[in-house]
Write an enzyme that holds these catalytic residues in place. Structure first.
Site, PDB file in Angstrom:
ATOM      1  N   HIS A 283     -11.183 -19.671 -12.141  1.00 21.66           N
ATOM      2  CA  HIS A 283     -12.543 -19.689 -12.686  1.00 21.66           C
ATOM      3  C   HIS A 283     -12.561 -20.610 -13.899  1.00 21.66           C
ATOM      4  CE1 HIS A 283     -16.136 -18.051 -14.734  1.00 21.66           C
ATOM      5  NE2 HIS A 283     -16.482 -17.496 -13.591  1.00 21.66           N
TER       6      HIS A 283
ATOM      7  N   GLN B 233     -11.763  -9.820 -10.899  1.00 22.90           N
ATOM      8  CA  GLN B 233     -12.138  -9.452  -9.531  1.00 22.90           C
ATOM      9  C   GLN B 233     -11.166  -8.462  -8.903  1.00 22.90           C
ATOM     10  OE1 GLN B 233     -14.949 -10.327  -8.126  1.00 22.90           O
ATOM     11  NE2 GLN B 233     -15.574 -11.762  -9.730  1.00 22.90           N
TER      12      GLN B 233
ATOM     13  N   LYS C 236     -18.246  -5.870 -14.273  1.00 22.87           N
ATOM     14  CA  LYS C 236     -17.761  -5.981 -12.898  1.00 22.87           C
ATOM     15  C   LYS C 236     -17.131  -4.684 -12.407  1.00 22.87           C
ATOM     16  CE  LYS C 236     -17.066 -10.956 -12.294  1.00 22.87           C
ATOM     17  NZ  LYS C 236     -17.977 -11.447 -13.309  1.00 22.87           N
TER      18      LYS C 236
END
Length: 416
Positions: free
Chosen positions: A137, A217, A240
């Site tokens: 990212h 993630q 998240k």
């Protein structure tokens, strides 16, 4: 096609993951969008919030709010206790050995910036190399580029295969004496690839190289044990893991935190100040300057309690079954090509359709109440490696159902 985890659970007599009951915990999933039921397939960008988080944050702001670590009155002491308890909750969640190893920040992006600025500025010298991967990212690229401009370090990039897997042979060859830091993503936000982070840490530590893992993630999809991984640093964002925005976590081994200089200066992170000198508080306060996001930390604690009550192993089994189901469905659609076909994957269904712009796909799905993400997903170098400007990305969460995946596939077939 059912995933092995689902079959094993049934044979063992264990109840299936009760996704419909879980969905009732998320108020936003009860509202229609464009006259249709909401199909939320953008959890990789930000997860929706269960009522347990919303209620706890409202209760705190209504009944217990005060600034922390300063007041001797009841509300301040109560607020401080709740904030400190949230840190303990995070430590248990990722199996940190000491709550002092948990630093609250705004998000994973700030967490990586903290490590690059504090550890990087203090311990890296001109000519030293930082090794990352081609699937990172932007948040795990740009901070190191800024450090390169300031300190003259070199940024090396380990390659990936066409399937989206890290080339481990190349990675190991790149671990030369010049590499002084490794920073890698645990799960790719664009591909879903699950990197072999334990092996990455082992290889790096054999050469005395510290490792940062971007767990943004991963933390919501699978159990994370930072001690088992032997990670030096591990970062993730609250929003998240079904918590609020504006709160994130940096885990760092206590020895690193004690050796690192502060990231920012201000109140709370000091023990004594004169105009001539400042003595800093010990970790983690040394890295938490100013009034923190108290409600955010408490909301994150509530989110972790909620996720933990469902069980990360059960969540992982549920999501793995959906990923396998969705992969088979999308493969049957003419002209659709899945992007990211690693053997070890989590939660991501990224794809392109011949002759159709991903933005058009995202917009068409949105008109049908299906929320996906279209674009480069803050991984432009990865898109360049794949020869694509962008993809459409559907991402799975603990509240995702087979019906959600069916709705996605049906809409895509109709578009074709």
């Amino acid at each position: 096609m059912r995933a092995n985890e689902e079959i094993v659970r049934e044979r063992a007599g264990a109840p299936a993951f009760e996704v419909e009951r879980v969905r009732r915990d998320f108020p936003i999933l009860q509202r229609p969008v464009n006259g249709r039921p909401l199909v939320y397939l953008d959890t990789a960008a930000s997860a929706q919030k269960p009522r347990a988080v919303l209620d706890e944050m409202t209760r705190f702001m209504s009944e217990d709010y005060a600034n922390i670590h300063r007041g001797v009155y009841a509300l301040s002491q109560r607020s401080t206790a709740l904030y400190d308890a949230a840190r303990q909750t995070v430590a248990r969640f990722i199996h940190a050995g000491d709550a002092r190893e948990i630093v609250f920040v705004r998000n994973a992006t700030e967490g990586i910036n903290l490590v690059a600025s504090s550890y990087g500025r203090h311990f890296l010298e001109k000519g030293d190399e930082v090794l990352i991967t081609h699937m990172e990212h932007h948040a795990n690229i740009v901070p190191w580029q800024l450090l390169r401009q300031e300190k003259g370090i070199a940024l090396r990039v380990a390659p990936i295969t066409d399937a989206g897997e890290l080339d481990m042979d190349a990675f190991e060859r790149m671990l030369t004496d010049r590499v002084k830091f490794v920073s890698v993503v645990h799960v790719s936000n664009s591909l879903g690839t699950v990197n072999p982070v334990q092996e990455i840490v082992r290889l790096a530590h054999a050469r005395g190289i510290p490792v940062l893992i971007d767990g943004s993630q991963a933390a919501l999809h699978m159990p994370v044990d930072v001690r088992d991984l032997d990670a030096d640093f591990y970062v993730f964002s609250g929003h998240k893991v079904y918590g609020p925005t504006g709160i994130g976590v940096v885990f760092a081994k206590l020895a690193h935190l004690e050796a690192m200089p502060p990231y920012q200066g201000g109140g709370l992170m000091i023990s004594f100040v004169t105009f001539e000198n400042t003595e800093f508080s010990p970790p983690p306060q040394k890295f938490e300057a100013g009034t923190p996001n108290i409600a955010g930390a408490i909301g994150l604690g509530a989110a972790i309690d909620y996720v933990s009550s469902l069980g990360l192993a059960d969540i992982h089994a549920h999501e793995s079954a959906l990923l396998a189901y969705g992969t088979e469905l999308l493969r049957e659609i003419p002209g659709l090509r899945l992007i990211g076909t690693a053997r070890e994957k989590s939660s991501i269904l990224a794809f392109v359709i011949d002759g159709v712009d991903p933005q058009e796909i995202g917009a068409a799905l949105g008109r049908n109440g299906i929320a996906v993400r279209a674009g480069h997903h803050c991984t432009q170098p990865l898109m360049g490696r794949l020869g694509l400007p962008s993809t459409t990305r559907a991402s799975i969460g603990l509240y995702t159902t087979r019906e959600d995946i069916d709705a996605l596939a049906t809409c895509l077939r109709e578009m074709r």
